[in-house]
Scaffold this motif. Structure first.
Motif, PDB file in Angstrom:
ATOM      1  N   ASP A   9       0.851  -1.182   0.000  1.00 33.45           N
ATOM      2  CA  ASP A   9       0.000   0.000   0.000  1.00 33.45           C
ATOM      3  C   ASP A   9       0.896   1.244   0.000  1.00 33.45           C
ATOM      4  OD1 ASP A   9       0.795   0.412   2.683  1.00 33.45           O
ATOM      5  OD2 ASP A   9      -0.946  -0.650   3.454  1.00 33.45           O
ATOM      6  N   TYR A  10       0.277   2.410  -0.075  1.00 27.00           N
ATOM      7  CA  TYR A  10       1.061   3.636  -0.192  1.00 27.00           C
ATOM      8  C   TYR A  10       1.948   3.848   1.038  1.00 27.00           C
ATOM      9  CZ  TYR A  10       2.361   8.363  -1.388  1.00 27.00           C
ATOM     10  OH  TYR A  10       3.079   9.487  -1.693  1.00 27.00           O
ATOM     11  N   LEU A  11       1.453   3.497   2.217  1.00 29.60           N
ATOM     12  CA  LEU A  11       2.256   3.654   3.430  1.00 29.60           C
ATOM     13  C   LEU A  11       3.498   2.766   3.380  1.00 29.60           C
ATOM     14  CD1 LEU A  11       2.657   4.968   6.159  1.00 29.60           C
ATOM     15  CD2 LEU A  11       1.159   3.226   7.143  1.00 29.60           C
ATOM     16  N   ASP A  12       3.358   1.555   2.853  1.00 33.71           N
ATOM     17  CA  ASP A  12       4.515   0.663   2.701  1.00 33.71           C
ATOM     18  C   ASP A  12       5.566   1.306   1.799  1.00 33.71           C
ATOM     19  OD1 ASP A  12       3.363  -1.382   4.255  1.00 33.71           O
ATOM     20  OD2 ASP A  12       2.391  -2.273   2.508  1.00 33.71           O
ATOM     21  N   ILE A  13       5.122   1.905   0.725  1.00 29.46           N
ATOM     22  CA  ILE A  13       6.054   2.555  -0.211  1.00 29.46           C
ATOM     23  C   ILE A  13       6.719   3.755   0.451  1.00 29.46           C
ATOM     24  CG2 ILE A  13       6.223   3.765  -2.421  1.00 29.46           C
ATOM     25  CD1 ILE A  13       3.961   1.853  -3.405  1.00 29.46           C
ATOM     26  N   LEU A  14       5.957   4.532   1.227  1.00 27.03           N
ATOM     27  CA  LEU A  14       6.547   5.659   1.960  1.00 27.03           C
ATOM     28  C   LEU A  14       7.597   5.176   2.958  1.00 27.03           C
ATOM     29  CD1 LEU A  14       3.504   7.980   2.786  1.00 27.03           C
ATOM     30  CD2 LEU A  14       5.350   8.402   1.155  1.00 27.03           C
ATOM     31  N   ILE A  15       7.313   4.074   3.618  1.00 27.18           N
ATOM     32  CA  ILE A  15       8.261   3.500   4.578  1.00 27.18           C
ATOM     33  C   ILE A  15       9.541   3.077   3.869  1.00 27.18           C
ATOM     34  CG2 ILE A  15       8.664   1.486   6.069  1.00 27.18           C
ATOM     35  CD1 ILE A  15       5.686   1.788   6.930  1.00 27.18           C
ATOM     36  N   LEU A  16       9.403   2.407   2.737  1.00 25.76           N
ATOM     37  CA  LEU A  16      10.588   1.985   1.981  1.00 25.76           C
ATOM     38  C   LEU A  16      11.406   3.191   1.526  1.00 25.76           C
ATOM     39  CD1 LEU A  16       9.033  -0.882  -0.145  1.00 25.76           C
ATOM     40  CD2 LEU A  16      10.702  -1.122   1.714  1.00 25.76           C
ATOM     41  N   ALA A  17      10.738   4.225   1.041  1.00 23.47           N
ATOM     42  CA  ALA A  17      11.441   5.431   0.585  1.00 23.47           C
ATOM     43  C   ALA A  17      12.185   6.092   1.747  1.00 23.47           C
ATOM     44  CB  ALA A  17      10.457   6.406  -0.048  1.00 23.47           C
ATOM     45  N   SER A  18      11.522   6.208   2.881  1.00 27.22           N
ATOM     46  CA  SER A  18      12.155   6.828   4.041  1.00 27.22           C
ATOM     47  C   SER A  18      13.297   5.968   4.578  1.00 27.22           C
ATOM     48  CB  SER A  18      11.115   7.074   5.136  1.00 27.22           C
ATOM     49  OG  SER A  18      11.688   7.764   6.206  1.00 27.22           O
ATOM     50  N   LEU A  19      13.139   4.657   4.531  1.00 27.90           N
ATOM     51  CA  LEU A  19      14.204   3.756   4.970  1.00 27.90           C
ATOM     52  C   LEU A  19      15.453   3.943   4.121  1.00 27.90           C
ATOM     53  CD1 LEU A  19      15.093   1.404   6.810  1.00 27.90           C
ATOM     54  CD2 LEU A  19      14.203  -0.144   5.065  1.00 27.90           C
ATOM     55  N   VAL A  20      15.285   4.058   2.827  1.00 30.07           N
ATOM     56  CA  VAL A  20      16.427   4.262   1.930  1.00 30.07           C
ATOM     57  C   VAL A  20      17.071   5.625   2.219  1.00 30.07           C
ATOM     58  CG1 VAL A  20      17.119   4.586  -0.482  1.00 30.07           C
ATOM     59  CG2 VAL A  20      15.573   2.714   0.128  1.00 30.07           C
ATOM     60  N   ARG A  21      16.257   6.655   2.451  1.00 31.94           N
ATOM     61  CA  ARG A  21      16.783   7.997   2.715  1.00 31.94           C
ATOM     62  C   ARG A  21      17.457   8.104   4.074  1.00 31.94           C
ATOM     63  NH1 ARG A  21      11.981   9.711   0.639  1.00 31.94           N
ATOM     64  NH2 ARG A  21      11.129  10.076   2.699  1.00 31.94           N
TER      65      ARG A  21
END
Length: 76
Positions: A9-21
């Motif tokens: 879901d969108y929250l999962d994608i936000l989490i992945l993006a923030s984890l990489v950053r």
């Protein structure tokens, strides 16, 4: 790969993006605006979906799958 993308879901994608950053779970939870408990639940789900065992491998899998780029920008 298609099956995995449909379960994110969108929250999962936000989490992945923030984890990489950011790399830090504490910063990540604050960045996404969720509690650390909710973050742990999502991370556990992502570990299973991407078949990894730690945050570094999770970040690499997200980049390799084309979900985010190496700077944490969302691609899909």
């Amino acid at each position: 790969m298609f099956l995995m993308e449909t379960k994110l879901d969108y929250l999962d994608i936000l989490i992945l993006a923030s984890l990489v950053r950011n790399g830090s779970r504490k910063v990540l939870a604050n960045d996404v605006g969720i509690s650390e408990r909710t973050l742990r639940r999502h991370i556990k789900k992502l570990y299973t979906l991407l078949n990894v065992q730690n945050d570094i491998k999770l970040a690499l899998a997200a980049v390799n799958a084309g979900i985010v780029d190496s700077y944490g920008n969302i691609l899909k």
